[in-house]
Scaffold this active site. Structure first.
Site, PDB file in Angstrom:
ATOM      1  CG  HIS A 258      41.255 107.357  54.881  1.00  0.00           C
ATOM      2  ND1 HIS A 258      41.335 108.391  54.073  1.00  0.00           N
ATOM      3  CD2 HIS A 258      42.400 106.504  54.408  1.00  0.00           C
ATOM      4  CE1 HIS A 258      42.927 108.299  53.648  1.00  0.00           C
ATOM      5  NE2 HIS A 258      43.194 107.064  54.071  1.00  0.00           N
TER       6      HIS A 258
ATOM      7  CG  ASP B  71      50.733 105.889  54.091  1.00  0.00           C
ATOM      8  OD1 ASP B  71      51.202 106.913  54.421  1.00  0.00           O
ATOM      9  OD2 ASP B  71      49.532 105.661  54.071  1.00  0.00           O
TER      10      ASP B  71
HETATM   11 ZN   LIG Z   1      47.733 106.410  54.238  1.00  0.00          ZN
END
Ligand SMILES: [Zn+2]
Length: 336
Positions: free
Chosen positions: A117, A241
């Site tokens: 990110h 995740d």
């Molecule tokens: Zn993630």
């Protein structure tokens, strides 16, 4: 940090943090300098501060830790490339006889903080430096591996990686992620810009997608796009995740899913780029699921059976009709 030899794991230690030039190949000088300064202040005061709303924390060791995470991936790129070139030389010396040649070992950086990110100008979503982006640029500049495939199977879209390479036709970025999850980017229509148009492929999977969905995405999108691109090295942003037990999102992968993906990506690297393959850790917030899934990725890469006989029938039904629509759309957009 692990170097995965045939049927054995070798831990690499003593690697150096990423050099500043490798980091600033991706991030602005201003961001790197500010991070160093804030880390030093936090170390002096013993403070933890929030630098971004995800929230992303910064402590007195963050600058050093992030440089070491990127350095781990770089060291694996060095080792994997050296091993692949040694095997190529051995194959040439044996004048084309393939008998006895072994597969190039893959690398896996078990690093924190994660990176996909993080933006060129700042931290985002628990991520400080874009480890995979730094490694991709390093592979190009240091080793002359011009064409880099980045496959990101984290449940969240790798927006930072996309930002770095969206106008670069030499880096194919493929992201599978949960549609509309954080950070909200990664629509199928985001395909890259300018010269990079077509070198960004987003596959936003509907909530509830699991083992069948991701293997279908692999078969009809990831693998054909990779074969068409012909990479010189494959880097995997390996987040965990998307596991059903993970508290942050709503997909239903299981540890056997990561075994299957590990085996497939290894076979593809052997087929397309001399086995040059480096995984690096991104997200993953259920620690039991994370450990089992990473271990099963190793087993898949090594050609061993999965360790976990988890029964997928215990999970909810996957939205396979919706998945098929998403995959047809990706095929249409990218001419696959
Ligand atoms: Zn993630």
């Amino acid at each position: 940090m692990l170097f995965i030899e045939w049927l054995q794991l070798v831990e690499l230690t003593g690697f150096a943090p990423a050099e500043r030039a490798a980091i600033t190949a991706v991030h602005s000088d201003k961001y790197v300098a500010t991070l160093e300064k804030l880390s030093a202040i936090s170390a002096d005061c013993g403070e933890t501060r929030i630098v971004e709303s995800a929230p992303t924390y910064l402590t007195g060791t963050t600058s050093r830790d992030a440089s070491r995470a990127a350095g781990a991936v770089i060291a694996l790129v060095d080792n994997v490339v050296a091993a692949s070139r040694q095997r190529e030389a051995e194959a040439a010396a044996s004048s084309g006889s393939s008998s006895g040649s072994s597969s190039t070992p893959a690398g896996f950086a078990i690093c924190r903080p994660p990176g996909h990110h993080s933006l060129p100008s700042g931290a985002m979503g628990f991520c400080i430096f874009g480890n995979v982006s730094i490694a991709a640029r390093y592979a190009q500049r240091q080793h002359g591996l011009q064409r880099v495939l980045i496959f990101d199977w984290d449940v969240h879209h790798g927006n930072g990686t996309q930002d770095v390479f969206e106008s670069d036709p030499d880096v194919l970025f493929i992201s599978t992620h949960q549609a509309n999850a954080y950070p909200g980017t990664g629509k199928a229509a985001e395909v890259g810009v300018g010269d990079g148009e077509g070198a960004t492929i987003n596959v936003p999977l509907p909530g509830g997608s699991g083992h069948e969905a991701i293997l279908a995405a692999w078969e009809v999108v990831v693998e054909p796009a990779a074969r068409r691109f012909k990479p010189d090295i494959i880097l995997v942003s390996a987040g965990y995740d998307a596991h059903w037990a993970d508290p942050l999102a709503g997909l239903q992968f299981c540890s056997a899913t990561y075994h299957a993906l590990g085996a497939r990506v290894k076979a593809l690297a052997d087929e397309l780029c001399g086995g040059r393959l480096v995984f690096l850790l991104e997200g993953g917030y259920d620690l039991d699921a994370l450990g089992q899934s990473v271990a099963n990725t190793f087993l898949g890469v090594l050609g061993e059976a999965p360790s976990d006989a988890f029964d997928r029938k215990l999970l909810g039904e996957e939205p396979l009709e919706k998945v098929q629509q998403v995959l047809l759309e990706a095929q249409r957009i990218h001419g696959l």
